[in-house]
Scaffold this active site. Structure first.
Site, PDB file in Angstrom:
ATOM      1  N   GLU A  44     -18.789   7.870  22.938  1.00  0.00           N
ATOM      2  CA  GLU A  44     -17.397   8.273  22.703  1.00  0.00           C
ATOM      3  C   GLU A  44     -17.146   8.576  21.228  1.00  0.00           C
ATOM      4  O   GLU A  44     -16.358   9.453  20.897  1.00  0.00           O
ATOM      5  CB  GLU A  44     -16.438   7.143  23.109  1.00  0.00           C
ATOM      6  N   GLU A 102       0.820  -1.215   0.000  1.00  0.00           N
ATOM      7  CA  GLU A 102       0.000   0.000   0.000  1.00  0.00           C
ATOM      8  C   GLU A 102       0.856   1.268   0.000  1.00  0.00           C
ATOM      9  O   GLU A 102       0.376   2.350   0.341  1.00  0.00           O
ATOM     10  CB  GLU A 102      -0.945   0.002   1.205  1.00  0.00           C
ATOM     11  N   HIS A 153      -6.063  -4.436   9.109  1.00  0.00           N
ATOM     12  CA  HIS A 153      -7.149  -5.271   8.586  1.00  0.00           C
ATOM     13  C   HIS A 153      -8.012  -5.732   9.756  1.00  0.00           C
ATOM     14  O   HIS A 153      -8.021  -6.905  10.108  1.00  0.00           O
ATOM     15  CB  HIS A 153      -6.572  -6.472   7.816  1.00  0.00           C
ATOM     16  N   HIS A 167     -11.530  -4.776   3.067  1.00  0.00           N
ATOM     17  CA  HIS A 167     -10.070  -4.761   3.156  1.00  0.00           C
ATOM     18  C   HIS A 167      -9.574  -4.308   4.519  1.00  0.00           C
ATOM     19  O   HIS A 167      -8.703  -4.947   5.089  1.00  0.00           O
ATOM     20  CB  HIS A 167      -9.493  -3.845   2.069  1.00  0.00           C
ATOM     21  N   HIS A 184      -2.652   1.594   9.027  1.00  0.00           N
ATOM     22  CA  HIS A 184      -3.523   0.769   8.189  1.00  0.00           C
ATOM     23  C   HIS A 184      -3.560  -0.619   8.798  1.00  0.00           C
ATOM     24  O   HIS A 184      -2.515  -1.228   9.033  1.00  0.00           O
ATOM     25  CB  HIS A 184      -2.966   0.711   6.764  1.00  0.00           C
TER      26      HIS A 184
END
Length: 178
Positions: free
Chosen positions: A111, A57, A82, A152, A80
């Site tokens: 929250e 990525e 998953h 993803h 990032h």
């Protein structure tokens, strides 16, 4: 190209976040953007290691950081992950829209309204690792600090790693409650 001469720490392609603490030397790589801003050199420790490739990525990570520097934002981290619960949520057809996801996120726990006031961005499934997903993600980061990629994972930004992680943690909590 606002990243000229900057150095980034990234996980490598095929590495697992769970191995980061146990075997950081096998999980991370550093890249230094060239002075022209066109290429980069990667390092592992003090040496170049052509076998360990940065995250697939990379186009998204660099595009987002470039936007932050260009806009003089205080954000320094792009996380990032998953997150299983968030990926599972996007398997459900009605949760494949930004509006539905944000309604759920804000409705599950107070929250989330405080810590994710701008809601989360959302991208319908797009081939990972491409310039296309990088450009679409940039558009979402114009209005949000967290973006969900359908089927993803999720990306979150922050001034530090804890801030970026906290937003993802709140999204996971909302998904679990739902």
């Amino acid at each position: 190209y606002h990243l000229k001469g900057n150095t980034f720490i990234l996980t490598g392609t095929g590495t697992r976040m769970r191995d980061l603490a146990r075997k950081p030397e096998e999980s991370i790589c550093f890249i230094r953007i060239s002075e022209t801003g066109i290429g980069y050199q990667q390092y592992c420790g003090s040496r170049v290691d052509p076998k360990r490739k940065p995250t697939s990525e990379l186009p998204t990570h660099l595009a987002v950081h470039d936007m932050f520097v260009a806009q003089n934002r205080e954000l320094k981290v792009l996380l990032h992950t998953h997150a299983t619960e968030i990926i599972a949520l996007t398997q459900i057809p009605e949760f494949r829209s930004k509006e539905t996801i944000n309604r759920m996120v804000w409705g599950m726990h107070p929250e989330n309204v405080l810590f994710i006031p701008d809601g989360v961005g959302f991208l319908p499934f797009t081939l990972p690792g491409t310039e296309k997903i990088a450009q679409l993600t940039l558009k979402e980061f114009e209005k949000h600090q967290t973006v969900i990629w359908e089927k993803h994972g999720v990306l979150s930004t922050g001034k530090n790693i804890v801030e970026a992680f906290d937003a993802i943690d709140l999204l996971v909590k909302a998904s679990k409650i739902w």
